[in-house]
Design a protein around this motif. Structure first.
Motif, mmCIF file in Angstrom:
data_model
loop_
_atom_site.group_PDB
_atom_site.id
_atom_site.type_symbol
_atom_site.label_atom_id
_atom_site.label_comp_id
_atom_site.label_asym_id
_atom_site.label_seq_id
_atom_site.Cartn_x
_atom_site.Cartn_y
_atom_site.Cartn_z
ATOM 1 N N LEU A 45 0.859 -1.180 0.000
ATOM 2 C CA LEU A 45 0.000 0.000 0.000
ATOM 3 C C LEU A 45 0.894 1.229 0.000
ATOM 4 N N GLU A 46 0.986 1.906 -1.148
ATOM 5 C CA GLU A 46 1.829 3.095 -1.233
ATOM 6 C C GLU A 46 1.419 4.093 -0.158
ATOM 7 N N SER A 47 2.405 4.654 0.550
ATOM 8 C CA SER A 47 2.075 5.431 1.735
ATOM 9 C C SER A 47 3.118 6.504 2.017
ATOM 10 N N SER A 48 2.668 7.565 2.683
ATOM 11 C CA SER A 48 3.574 8.575 3.215
ATOM 12 C C SER A 48 4.089 8.058 4.554
ATOM 13 N N ILE A 49 5.366 7.702 4.617
ATOM 14 C CA ILE A 49 5.949 7.168 5.852
ATOM 15 C C ILE A 49 6.864 8.242 6.450
ATOM 16 N N ASP A 50 6.289 9.039 7.331
ATOM 17 C CA ASP A 50 7.034 10.125 7.969
ATOM 18 C C ASP A 50 7.534 9.735 9.345
ATOM 19 N N THR A 51 6.816 8.826 10.008
ATOM 20 C CA THR A 51 7.175 8.449 11.366
ATOM 21 C C THR A 51 6.823 6.982 11.612
ATOM 22 N N ILE A 52 7.613 6.340 12.456
ATOM 23 C CA ILE A 52 7.426 4.924 12.774
ATOM 24 C C ILE A 52 7.158 4.794 14.262
ATOM 25 N N CYS A 53 6.072 4.112 14.611
ATOM 26 C CA CYS A 53 5.710 3.939 16.012
ATOM 27 C C CYS A 53 6.402 2.721 16.612
ATOM 28 N N LEU A 54 6.968 2.938 17.788
ATOM 29 C CA LEU A 54 7.593 1.872 18.569
ATOM 30 C C LEU A 54 6.862 1.825 19.908
ATOM 31 N N HIS A 55 5.995 0.846 20.096
ATOM 32 C CA HIS A 55 5.217 0.790 21.336
ATOM 33 C C HIS A 55 6.145 0.644 22.546
ATOM 34 N N GLY A 56 5.816 1.380 23.608
ATOM 35 C CA GLY A 56 6.685 1.403 24.770
ATOM 36 C C GLY A 56 6.279 0.491 25.900
ATOM 37 N N ASP A 57 5.170 -0.269 25.734
ATOM 38 C CA ASP A 57 4.621 -1.012 26.872
ATOM 39 C C ASP A 57 4.869 -2.515 26.812
ATOM 40 N N GLY A 58 5.634 -2.995 25.865
ATOM 41 C CA GLY A 58 5.896 -4.430 25.759
ATOM 42 C C GLY A 58 7.238 -4.800 26.379
ATOM 43 N N PRO A 59 7.445 -6.080 26.676
ATOM 44 C CA PRO A 59 8.692 -6.517 27.312
ATOM 45 C C PRO A 59 9.924 -6.342 26.431
ATOM 46 N N THR A 60 9.737 -6.326 25.102
ATOM 47 C CA THR A 60 10.877 -6.167 24.194
ATOM 48 C C THR A 60 10.896 -4.784 23.543
ATOM 49 N N ALA A 61 10.162 -3.826 24.105
ATOM 50 C CA ALA A 61 9.995 -2.512 23.485
ATOM 51 C C ALA A 61 11.328 -1.806 23.222
ATOM 52 N N VAL A 62 12.188 -1.756 24.225
ATOM 53 C CA VAL A 62 13.454 -1.036 24.062
ATOM 54 C C VAL A 62 14.358 -1.758 23.062
ATOM 55 N N LYS A 63 14.385 -3.086 23.101
ATOM 56 C CA LYS A 63 15.196 -3.857 22.153
ATOM 57 C C LYS A 63 14.717 -3.617 20.720
ATOM 58 N N ILE A 64 13.383 -3.627 20.526
ATOM 59 C CA ILE A 64 12.844 -3.379 19.190
ATOM 60 C C ILE A 64 13.196 -1.972 18.733
#
Length: 253
Positions: free
Chosen positions: A214-233
């Protein structure tokens, strides 16, 4: 490779109850979406998180959600559009006041959880929420789920906006997120999330579970902060983007 912003939802602790590792994430991301007290957070947490974000040079955003502390804002609610507009006005107003008090400012807004998901398929609902934000700050940048009704709403309103994709969520063919209750909806493996996002940014497209692009404007990427591997991801995604030739920086509009 374009410039890309990394954002995370944070400020979601409540009193003595801790949610996420905000201090570590603020050293990785470039934009922070800070809870406004309805789905998570409290005044002390909001003030502390905004001050930390400012210290790290991270852009600050208001993150309004449904009034649903117990359900963490992830339960659908039926709310009249006039009330939705006021819910967003109220939460953005609180965020702006707190930011000013700690010497910084709110530059963007992103809807949370069920409120965001419902607005991704309901144009009128999205329009009501975003108009509420624009009533408070006509220059605010709206962060939208790319290629959904959220994007359609901001295009109609003619406001400043940026398109967002998720590093740790799977996509349906219509650009909406796979329901969290389904297997594979949330990606927990950093070594999967990093290359996957690099591929999407290179192609300028969301790649769905079926392989559709799906062609898209990708300006920002969300990294969820509430999971056990959040910082590693978060670290892995940032590393993959930089090694792939991208520049990680705050979005500008």
């Amino acid at each position: 490779m374009p410039q890309v912003d990394l954002n995370a939802d944070m400020g979601e602790s409540f009193g003595p109850w801790k949610m996420g590792d905000d201090e570590s994430l603020l050293k990785i991301i470039t934009s922070a979406n800070i809870a406004c007290g309805f789905h998570a957070g409290d005044p002390d947490v909001m003030a502390k998180t905004m001050a930390l974000a400012a210290e790290n040079g991270v852009g600050i955003g208001a993150h309004p959600g449904f009034p649903d502390l117990q359900g963490f804002g992830r339960r659908n609610m039926k709310v009249p559009h006039a009330t939705l507009r006021n819910l967003v006005r109220y939460q953005l107003g609180a965020a702006r006041g707190m930011a000013e008090a700690v010497g910084t400012r709110v530059r963007h807004l992103k809807l949370h959880g069920a409120l965001a998901n419902m607005c991704s398929i309901d144009l009128d609902m999205a329009r009501a929420c975003y108009q509420g934000a624009l009533d408070v700050d006509p220059d605010i940048i709206i962060m939208v789920l790319a290629v959904t009704k959220q994007e359609e709403a901001v295009r109609e309103l003619g406001c400043k906006w940026v398109g967002e994709i998720f590093a740790d969520r799977a996509y349906n063919d219509d650009g909406t997120l796979v329901d969290r209750a389904l297997p594979g909806a949330v990606i927990h493996d950093p070594e999967v999330a990093g290359p996957r996002i690099l591929n999407m940014v290179r192609e300028g497209a969301i790649i769905t579970e079926s392989g559709k692009r799906l062609e898209s404007s990708i300006d920002t990427i969300c990294l969820h902060g509430d999971g056990p591997t959040a910082v590693k991801i978060a670290r892995w995604v940032r590393s993959c983007l930089i090694e792939g030739g991208g520049e990680v920086t705050k979005f500008e509009r």
